[in-house]
Each structure stands twice: as structure tokens, then as C-alpha cells.
Design a protein around this motif. Sequence first.
Motif, PDB file in Angstrom:
ATOM      1  N   GLN A 278       0.839  -1.194   0.000  1.00  0.00           N
ATOM      2  CA  GLN A 278       0.000   0.000   0.000  1.00  0.00           C
ATOM      3  C   GLN A 278       0.879   1.251   0.000  1.00  0.00           C
ATOM      4  N   PHE A 279       0.296   2.351  -0.455  1.00  0.00           N
ATOM      5  CA  PHE A 279       1.001   3.632  -0.516  1.00  0.00           C
ATOM      6  C   PHE A 279       0.142   4.753   0.057  1.00  0.00           C
ATOM      7  N   ILE A 280       0.819   5.737   0.632  1.00  0.00           N
ATOM      8  CA  ILE A 280       0.234   7.044   0.914  1.00  0.00           C
ATOM      9  C   ILE A 280       1.072   8.043   0.128  1.00  0.00           C
ATOM     10  N   ASP A 281       0.434   8.752  -0.795  1.00  0.00           N
ATOM     11  CA  ASP A 281       1.164   9.639  -1.701  1.00  0.00           C
ATOM     12  C   ASP A 281       1.124  11.068  -1.185  1.00  0.00           C
ATOM     13  N   ARG A 282       2.280  11.554  -0.723  1.00  0.00           N
ATOM     14  CA  ARG A 282       2.392  12.937  -0.243  1.00  0.00           C
ATOM     15  C   ARG A 282       3.253  13.783  -1.180  1.00  0.00           C
TER      16      ARG A 282
ATOM     17  N   GLY B 277       3.228  -3.894   3.731  1.00  0.00           N
ATOM     18  CA  GLY B 277       3.649  -2.689   4.426  1.00  0.00           C
ATOM     19  C   GLY B 277       3.182  -1.476   3.649  1.00  0.00           C
ATOM     20  N   THR B 278       2.916  -0.383   4.362  1.00  0.00           N
ATOM     21  CA  THR B 278       2.476   0.855   3.734  1.00  0.00           C
ATOM     22  C   THR B 278       3.650   1.808   3.592  1.00  0.00           C
ATOM     23  N   TYR B 279       3.858   2.267   2.383  1.00  0.00           N
ATOM     24  CA  TYR B 279       4.976   3.146   2.025  1.00  0.00           C
ATOM     25  C   TYR B 279       4.447   4.571   1.934  1.00  0.00           C
ATOM     26  N   LEU B 280       4.994   5.474   2.746  1.00  0.00           N
ATOM     27  CA  LEU B 280       4.667   6.895   2.681  1.00  0.00           C
ATOM     28  C   LEU B 280       5.630   7.540   1.692  1.00  0.00           C
ATOM     29  N   ALA B 281       5.090   8.035   0.575  1.00  0.00           N
ATOM     30  CA  ALA B 281       5.925   8.702  -0.427  1.00  0.00           C
ATOM     31  C   ALA B 281       5.936  10.199  -0.138  1.00  0.00           C
ATOM     32  N   MET B 282       7.106  10.729   0.221  1.00  0.00           N
ATOM     33  CA  MET B 282       7.258  12.152   0.502  1.00  0.00           C
ATOM     34  C   MET B 282       7.965  12.818  -0.677  1.00  0.00           C
TER      35      MET B 282
ATOM     36  N   TYR C  17       3.292  10.319  10.572  1.00  0.00           N
ATOM     37  CA  TYR C  17       3.193   9.230   9.611  1.00  0.00           C
ATOM     38  C   TYR C  17       3.184   7.872  10.306  1.00  0.00           C
ATOM     39  N   ARG C  18       3.967   7.757  11.381  1.00  0.00           N
ATOM     40  CA  ARG C  18       4.073   6.475  12.078  1.00  0.00           C
ATOM     41  C   ARG C  18       2.888   6.214  12.997  1.00  0.00           C
ATOM     42  N   ASP C  19       2.588   7.176  13.861  1.00  0.00           N
ATOM     43  CA  ASP C  19       1.636   6.925  14.945  1.00  0.00           C
ATOM     44  C   ASP C  19       0.182   7.149  14.543  1.00  0.00           C
ATOM     45  N   GLN C  20      -0.073   8.131  13.689  1.00  0.00           N
ATOM     46  CA  GLN C  20      -1.459   8.444  13.350  1.00  0.00           C
ATOM     47  C   GLN C  20      -1.881   7.898  11.990  1.00  0.00           C
ATOM     48  N   TRP C  21      -0.958   7.851  11.037  1.00  0.00           N
ATOM     49  CA  TRP C  21      -1.322   7.392   9.702  1.00  0.00           C
ATOM     50  C   TRP C  21      -1.019   5.915   9.478  1.00  0.00           C
TER      51      TRP C  21
END
Length: 289
Positions: A105-109, A155-160, A174-178
Motif C-alpha cells: 500500500q502507498f500514501i502519496d504525499r 507494508g504501507t509506504y509513505l511517499a514524501m 506518519y508512524r503513529d497516526q497514519w
Amino acid sequence: MDMHIGIIGGSGIYEIDGLDGARWHRVDSPWGTPSDQVLTGRLGGMKMSFLPRHGRGHVHAPSDVPYRANIDALKRLGVTDVISVSACGSFRENMAPGDFVIVDQFIDRTFARAKSFFGSGCVAHVGFAHPTCARLSTACAKAARAAGVTVHEGGTYLAMEGPQFSTLAESRLYRDQWGADVIGMTNMPEAKLAREAEICYASVAMVTDYDCWHPDHDEVDVAQVIATLTGNGDKAKRMVAGLPDLLGVNRESCPHGCDRALDMAIMTAPDKRDPALLAKLNAVARRVL
């Protein structure tokens, strides 16, 4: 049809060893100049193409990587499956430096990058709920374990955006809330573009550090990251060497539909489509146009 694997190598991976008939050659794309020439050959009888995401010598910053040109170039070469290998920071204690995370999964920032091949003149919307290919991801996990790597499947990848690393406040958010597991700068929009091009995509995130949330590792040390990258690069090459036996040289249609993503995606009526844009789409959307 023949399986043709495309490897996009991230930080620390600028070549792939052991390709039969290996040669670098230029691929022209209407979307610009790719990051570098593409190394093509065969590994274990399987067609393989390798593209260094940042270019040899690491000349492209994350925001400046020509993502559309890269995916288009691989599509023009006949690549059916792309494996992204990239460095990342970890938000989880158990995902330690040197481990591989098979992202699902991804979160695109990101905000400063062109994210689609489509637009005014030919509008399309592809499904992206499951952004990576489970079949290809499973093969990567098995190959990495066989190479002696500690692997985390899912795993979820946060793209910054980058190029700066996170602030402490961002890292905690990103770690605790997202609920993100790893953080990096390059898998977006790469994964989105691969889906639009109907190419199966797997993301192998190689952990180099704990970002800055960890009380014992409160900032990213570039020297330490580079040292870890070297070891991870060797592991990645061993993983790639194991893929032909797991995937085989003959490719069936993707059971998850990655290679049919455009079936119902294009919204613009045929008589309203922009010929100039259609010409640029002649590789990525050839099957449906």
C-alpha cells in the motif's frame, strides 16, 4: 507471451550483474528523456531490462526523476512486469536496517510531479485500490528470503516529496497516526504510471534507517545510510538472480488484472480525443486505443 522483467534500481543500485548479452542502449520516449540508458539482456533465459532510477552516478533528485519517460521506455521495450527496488526509512522497530519490505500500500504525499499519462484530450481513471501486484510481490519475497534477506511481506509506504528528510513531527504523524510502515521519495508516481501502462508492479523497499522517530536514532545519518545501501544492493542483486526460476520465462495473463487496467478506464469519447496526446500514448495505451 514471454515474461520480460524490468528492474528499476534505486539509490545504490546502478547495474545488474550476470545478464547474458548485456548491453546499454538508448530508448526514445515522447515523454522526455529517461533517467539513463537501459541495460538489456537475459538472466536464466528470461528477458530482463534494468533502468537506474537516478541515473548512473546518481544525477536525478527524487522530484526530478522522469517517471513518465522511464515507464514509457520500459513499455516500449516490451516489459511486462516491473520490480521497483528502492531505499527507505522504517517506522517500525522490527523493520530494521538491512531488511526488505514488500510494499502493498502507498500514501502519496508528493506534489511536484506529473502523475499521469492521461489528461485533457484523453481522460482516464484506473483502479488503484491494490497498487502492487500480489503475484509479482510474492515472487520477490520468496527470492529475497532464498538470498538470505529478512523479509516483511506487506507494508504501507509513505511517499514524501523530499529531497529533505522528515521533521520529527512529520515522522511521528506518519508512524503513529497514519500507520505508515516505511518512508521513501520515489515510488510515487512510479506505481501509478505502471498501472496506467498495464504493467504489473512490485515494490521492494530496502530499509536503511529508522527515519527520525526512533529515540536511539533521532536523525538520519547519511554516512550510515550509504553503508547500509551497499549491503542492500548486494542482497537485491541476489534476489533478482532468483526470479527466473520462480516466475518462469512464459507469462500468463495477470490473475489480478494489472495488465488489463485500461479496459474500462478511458472516459473521453473517441471523436473528442486529442490526436497529439494519442500519439504520445502509442506505447502505454496501445492495447485499448
